[in-house]
Design an enzyme around this catalytic site. Sequence first.
Site: not given
Length: 252
Positions: A10, A38, A40, A53, A112
């Site tokens: 993450h 993952e 952002d 993020h 994301e």
Amino acid sequence: MGIANPCCAHRGASGLAPENTMAAMKKALSFPFVEWIELDVQLSKDGVPVVIHDDTVDRTTDRKGRVADFTAAELQAMDAGSRFSPAFRGEPVPTLEQVLEFTAGKCRLNIELKTYGGRYPGIEAAVVGMLRRHGRTLDTVITSFDPLALRRVKEADGAIRTGLIIDAAPPGLEQALARIGATFLSIGWNRLKEDRMESFCRAGLTVMAWTVDRKYAMRKIAAMGEDIIICTNYPDRFGELREERRRRWFGN
């Protein structure tokens, strides 16, 4: 009891290195069992997809202000490592392109999009275009809390896989994903229940549980199905459980 689920790091291995930096990506891939990372993505002032993020740089860098008010070069000149540890001083905010180049052939990506209500016009097309140029459309899923962003991804390239992020499990969730063409579900781990997993499987969804940092939670998710991707800040803890499983089956 050990686990055999796929592992996703993450924001990179963000419990072990500063989140969403190249250091975190490199640390994640130091674990051979990490299959996914993952991250952002937002857009810089000059329209470059960058990996961070928050919509401001305040929490993770040595500067203050909105991401959208800085160029990619200005973001890369920031220190995004010292707040985590002095050992990472000078670690910059990376571009998506840097991450794509580094991870090529090494893992899959869950990108994301940090856009809500059209905050970053054109972000979907910018990210899709970059994935095409780097040949990463087949090993990447684009996710968002915003269903409209996922629709725009599909409009840009219908073959790219999309997924909804949600911290709930409302009735009709499977049908809602089908309407927007999403086949991936990124869901808060404590929202998962065995009966819902059965329904998600019947709907043909790939499920990623986030953010699973404690071993008891990893075991709980694993007990619901070995196909659930476990997204964690601490892949080292995941690895310890994986080793427990290896020893149980094969001994020392």
